[in-house]
Design a protein around this motif. Structure first.
Motif, PDB file in Angstrom:
ATOM      1  N   MET A 120     -11.763  -8.180  -3.269  1.00 42.88           N
ATOM      2  CA  MET A 120     -11.059  -9.080  -2.384  1.00 42.88           C
ATOM      3  C   MET A 120     -11.947 -10.259  -1.970  1.00 42.88           C
ATOM      4  N   PHE A 121     -13.230  -9.980  -1.755  1.00 46.41           N
ATOM      5  CA  PHE A 121     -14.160 -11.023  -1.348  1.00 46.41           C
ATOM      6  C   PHE A 121     -15.134 -11.383  -2.463  1.00 46.41           C
ATOM      7  N   GLY A 122     -14.928 -10.816  -3.652  1.00 49.18           N
ATOM      8  CA  GLY A 122     -15.802 -11.097  -4.775  1.00 49.18           C
ATOM      9  C   GLY A 122     -17.160 -10.442  -4.658  1.00 49.18           C
ATOM     10  N   LEU A 123     -17.242  -9.345  -3.923  1.00 47.36           N
ATOM     11  CA  LEU A 123     -18.518  -8.670  -3.708  1.00 47.36           C
ATOM     12  C   LEU A 123     -18.658  -7.474  -4.640  1.00 47.36           C
ATOM     13  N   GLN A 124     -19.884  -7.158  -4.989  1.00 44.71           N
ATOM     14  CA  GLN A 124     -20.199  -5.956  -5.752  1.00 44.71           C
ATOM     15  C   GLN A 124     -20.972  -5.038  -4.818  1.00 44.71           C
ATOM     16  N   LEU A 125     -20.276  -4.073  -4.222  1.00 54.25           N
ATOM     17  CA  LEU A 125     -20.902  -3.162  -3.282  1.00 54.25           C
ATOM     18  C   LEU A 125     -21.182  -1.832  -3.974  1.00 54.25           C
ATOM     19  N   MET A 158     -22.756  -3.479   4.660  1.00 52.80           N
ATOM     20  CA  MET A 158     -22.370  -4.757   5.251  1.00 52.80           C
ATOM     21  C   MET A 158     -22.970  -5.891   4.440  1.00 52.80           C
ATOM     22  N   THR A 159     -22.201  -6.941   4.307  1.00 50.38           N
ATOM     23  CA  THR A 159     -22.649  -8.145   3.620  1.00 50.38           C
ATOM     24  C   THR A 159     -22.235  -9.351   4.454  1.00 50.38           C
ATOM     25  N   LEU A 160     -23.165 -10.275   4.645  1.00 49.19           N
ATOM     26  CA  LEU A 160     -22.894 -11.487   5.392  1.00 49.19           C
ATOM     27  C   LEU A 160     -22.565 -12.603   4.401  1.00 49.19           C
ATOM     28  N   LEU A 161     -21.373 -13.167   4.535  1.00 53.39           N
ATOM     29  CA  LEU A 161     -20.924 -14.241   3.649  1.00 53.39           C
ATOM     30  C   LEU A 161     -20.979 -15.565   4.390  1.00 53.39           C
ATOM     31  N   LYS A 162     -21.619 -16.550   3.790  1.00 50.58           N
ATOM     32  CA  LYS A 162     -21.667 -17.883   4.380  1.00 50.58           C
ATOM     33  C   LYS A 162     -20.367 -18.614   4.038  1.00 50.58           C
ATOM     34  N   ILE A 163     -19.758 -19.204   5.051  1.00 45.69           N
ATOM     35  CA  ILE A 163     -18.495 -19.921   4.888  1.00 45.69           C
ATOM     36  C   ILE A 163     -18.783 -21.347   4.419  1.00 45.69           C
TER      37      ILE A 163
END
Length: 156
Positions: free
Chosen positions: A1-6, A19-24
């Motif tokens: 959904m957010f393009g993350l690989q967890l 947890m991952t912090l995404l810069k807007i």
């Protein structure tokens, strides 16, 4: 959904919480009112791997309360058609939201329901959605009684 690989457990869902912090991007910062989004991914509630543990229900309740308490928006991703499993998971989440209401914190919740067969049957899906919302309202009333909350509590 957010393009993350967890990280995930072998063949299953996430274990624990990540947890991952995404810069807007600058062009949407003002619209969202923030510079970063913190994405929290947790293991699934009612996980078969944890079901045999003595305190698995308590673990699920604590995990749901932690995530809902930290979040402005909670996205519940359910990839199942088994309504009894869905009800179990949603009842845990409803308890977490009731606890947040107690401290006057009302985060937003979105349900994402995947793997629904026959999505082209619009009328049947609308009828099923209405029935599902009625069941969620009933679950919320039961959860409120369990939490010793009095009043007219509805999911909606």
């Amino acid at each position: 959904m957010f393009g993350l690989q967890l990280p995930v457990a072998s063949g299953r869902c996430t274990r624990g919480a990540f947890m991952t912090l995404l810069k807007i991007k600058e062009n949407v910062r003002e619209e969202l009112g923030c510079h970063f989004i913190l994405v929290i991914d947790t293991e699934g509630l009612k996980s078969p791997e944890l079901a045999s543990l003595e305190d698995s229900n308590e673990h699920d309740n604590e995990l749901a309360t932690l995530v809902v308490g930290l979040s402005d928006i909670t996205i519940i991703n359910m990839a199942m058609e088994n309504t009894s499993e869905m009800k179990d998971i949603l009842q845990i989440v409803v308890h977490a939201f009731l606890r947040m209401k107690e401290i006057e914190r009302i985060p937003n919740c979105h349900l994402v329901h995947q793997n629904v067969s026959d999505v082209s049957a619009h009328e049947k899906n609308m009828r099923d959605r209405k029935k599902f919302l009625e069941q969620l309202d009933e679950m919320t009333k039961v959860a409120a009684n369990m939490e010793k909350k009095h009043g007219n509590y509805l999911f909606q």
